[in-house]
Design an enzyme around this catalytic site. Structure first.
Site, short mmCIF file in Angstrom:
data_model
loop_
_atom_site.label_atom_id
_atom_site.label_comp_id
_atom_site.label_asym_id
_atom_site.label_seq_id
_atom_site.Cartn_x
_atom_site.Cartn_y
_atom_site.Cartn_z
N THR A 94 0.87 -1.18 0.00
CA THR A 94 0.00 0.00 0.00
C THR A 94 0.91 1.22 0.00
O THR A 94 1.48 1.58 1.04
CB THR A 94 -0.92 0.00 1.23
OG1 THR A 94 -1.59 -1.25 1.30
CG2 THR A 94 -1.95 1.12 1.14
N LYS A 170 -7.21 1.32 -3.21
CA LYS A 170 -6.81 0.64 -1.97
C LYS A 170 -6.81 1.63 -0.79
O LYS A 170 -7.32 1.35 0.30
CB LYS A 170 -5.43 0.00 -2.15
CG LYS A 170 -4.73 -0.47 -0.89
CD LYS A 170 -5.49 -1.54 -0.14
CE LYS A 170 -4.82 -1.84 1.19
NZ LYS A 170 -5.64 -2.63 2.09
N LYS A 239 0.35 5.76 8.21
CA LYS A 239 0.89 5.92 6.84
C LYS A 239 -0.25 6.00 5.82
O LYS A 239 -0.29 6.88 4.97
CB LYS A 239 1.80 4.72 6.54
CG LYS A 239 2.36 4.64 5.16
CD LYS A 239 2.11 3.40 4.36
CE LYS A 239 1.66 2.10 4.84
NZ LYS A 239 1.16 1.16 3.87
P1 NAP Z 1 5.34 -5.82 7.95
O1 NAP Z 1 4.93 -7.07 8.61
O2 NAP Z 1 5.82 -4.68 8.76
O3 NAP Z 1 6.47 -6.20 6.85
C1 NAP Z 1 7.15 -5.18 6.18
C2 NAP Z 1 8.15 -5.78 5.20
O4 NAP Z 1 8.88 -4.70 4.59
C3 NAP Z 1 9.19 -6.70 5.84
O5 NAP Z 1 9.54 -7.71 4.92
C4 NAP Z 1 10.36 -5.73 6.06
O6 NAP Z 1 11.61 -6.39 6.16
C5 NAP Z 1 10.30 -4.93 4.79
N1 NAP Z 1 10.97 -3.64 4.88
C6 NAP Z 1 10.65 -2.57 5.66
N2 NAP Z 1 11.49 -1.55 5.44
C7 NAP Z 1 12.39 -1.98 4.50
C8 NAP Z 1 13.50 -1.39 3.85
N3 NAP Z 1 13.87 -0.12 4.10
N4 NAP Z 1 14.17 -2.13 2.95
C9 NAP Z 1 13.82 -3.40 2.68
N5 NAP Z 1 12.78 -4.04 3.27
C10 NAP Z 1 12.07 -3.32 4.14
O7 NAP Z 1 4.15 -5.23 7.04
P2 NAP Z 1 2.88 -6.00 6.45
O8 NAP Z 1 1.79 -5.95 7.46
O9 NAP Z 1 3.31 -7.29 5.85
O10 NAP Z 1 2.46 -4.97 5.29
C11 NAP Z 1 3.15 -4.92 4.05
C12 NAP Z 1 2.39 -3.98 3.12
O11 NAP Z 1 1.06 -4.50 2.91
C13 NAP Z 1 2.19 -2.56 3.67
O12 NAP Z 1 2.26 -1.64 2.60
C14 NAP Z 1 0.79 -2.60 4.26
O13 NAP Z 1 0.21 -1.32 4.29
C15 NAP Z 1 0.09 -3.54 3.28
N6 NAP Z 1 -1.07 -4.30 3.81
C16 NAP Z 1 -1.03 -4.83 5.07
C17 NAP Z 1 -2.14 -5.55 5.54
C18 NAP Z 1 -2.15 -6.16 6.92
O14 NAP Z 1 -3.26 -6.45 7.43
N7 NAP Z 1 -1.02 -6.36 7.57
C19 NAP Z 1 -3.24 -5.75 4.71
C20 NAP Z 1 -3.23 -5.23 3.41
C21 NAP Z 1 -2.12 -4.50 2.96
P3 NAP Z 1 12.14 -6.92 7.61
O15 NAP Z 1 11.48 -8.27 7.82
O16 NAP Z 1 13.60 -6.99 7.44
O17 NAP Z 1 11.70 -5.89 8.65
#
Ligand code: NAP
Length: 296
Positions: A94, A170, A239
């Site tokens: 997102t 989204k 965010k």
């Molecule tokens: P998350 O658990 O915080 O995972 C974030 C990912 O991004 C991890 O793989 C992290 O790596 C990586 N990352 C962060 N900063 C980075 C950087 N500077 N360089 C390289 N890798 C980096 O987040 P999530 O919940 O999976 O969400 C991921 C995306 O999907 C977001 O945009 C969120 O808004 C969207 N989303 C989330 C949900 C939900 O319910 N969670 C639903 C729909 C959409 P590390 O493992 O090394 O930290």
């Protein structure tokens, strides 16, 4: 299909595992390498670098925010530099409309293709391949990607030929979810203070006029005060509030409720709620009514 996958967080780990289960040849990179090693045990190949994960027809990225996507896409060893001509980058994160536009321009400039495909659904839905995929980009690319989307979700909505429109859709959906969380939280604070059981109140709502996943899922988390571990962290919710306001500014569309939600997230974060589930946004109302701080 040979698929690179970058970002194995709460969402990406389940999504990449489902691509493996669907029979795709997955090569996965994560900044913290232990997550790629865990996926390798399920049949993927762990990539040591972003560039190594780009030796594929398709690379899917599922990263936290704009700066994470910029960090892996642009510059030396990034996706644009590493992906073959004619290959496609599918961005499921997102992110802002502005970044989606920059990504599209960079990939098209390199002879590659770009598709935005953000998703609706929490990590449980990601693990169960029950996401809703919102796709935008060149239609022949989206058609060719359908087996990938089918492995990730239960339905794909193609919204535009212009990738950034998927991000707009989204962000608009997440704005509505946050509005549900806030308003439900206020109603629960009110009835709860008068001694009404929040679970019973929710049962009434979801059995009558509010029988929808957003009310059931977030009402349940609010009624139980269950905000840890976060399925979607509150700082990522802020965010999205910020990004939908940026889209509103760009399109000269005032969104007063979104402004309010951004401030409510700031209150939650100022109280130490960064890593709580974003459902805790709705618990701010109870806190302000003399109840416990969210997460305490
Ligand atoms: P998350 O658990 O915080 O995972 C974030 C990912 O991004 C991890 O793989 C992290 O790596 C990586 N990352 C962060 N900063 C980075 C950087 N500077 N360089 C390289 N890798 C980096 O987040 P999530 O919940 O999976 O969400 C991921 C995306 O999907 C977001 O945009 C969120 O808004 C969207 N989303 C989330 C949900 C939900 O319910 N969670 C639903 C729909 C959409 P590390 O493992 O090394 O930290």
């Amino acid at each position: 299909m040979r698929i690179g996958f970058i970002g194995l967080g709460n969402m990406g780990s389940g999504m990449a595992a489902n691509l493996v289960s669907a029979g795709h040849d997955v090569i996965a990179f994560n900044r913290s390498p232990e997550k790629a090693a865990a996926l390798a045990e399920r049949g993927a190949t762990a990539a040591p670098t972003v560039a190594a994960a780009c030796g594929a027809d398709v690379v899917v990225s599922m990263l936290a925010d704009d700066s994470a996507v910029e960090a892996v896409t642009f510059g030396a060893g990034g996706i644009v530099e590493s992906l073959a001509e004619d290959a496609v980058h599918v961005s499921a994160s997102t992110i802002s409309m502005a970044l989606a536009e920059r990504l599209n321009a960079a990939h098209v400039g390199a002879g590659q293709a770009f598709v935005s495909a953000p998703v609706f659904g929490r990590p449980e839905a990601a693990a169960a391949a029950k996401l809703f995929v919102v796709a935008a980009g060149p239609s022949e690319r989206i058609t060719a990607l359908q087996p990938v989307f089918d492995a990730l979700g239960q339905r794909t909505f193609v919204v535009s030929g212009d990738p950034k429109i998927a991000n707009l859709v989204k962000l608009s959906g997440n704005f509505l979810i946050a509005a549900v969380i806030e308003s439900l939280g206020e109603a629960m604070a009110l009835v709860g203070k008068a001694g009404v059981d929040k679970r019973e109140f929710l049962e009434l709502l979801t059995s009558t006029l509010f029988d929808a996943p957003a009310y059931r899922i977030y009402g349940g988390l609010l009624a139980d005060g269950q905000f840890e571990p976060a399925g979607f962290a509150a700082h990522l919710g802020l965010k999205d509030a910020r990004l939908v306001l940026a889209a509103g500014e760009q399109l000269e569309t005032p969104m007063p409720v979104a402004s309010l939600i951004r401030d409510r997230f700031l209150t939650l974060l100022a109280g130490g709620g960064h890593e709580l589930d974003w459902a805790a946004l709705g618990a701010v109302a109870t806190w302000e009514a003399g109840g416990p701080k969210p997460g305490s």
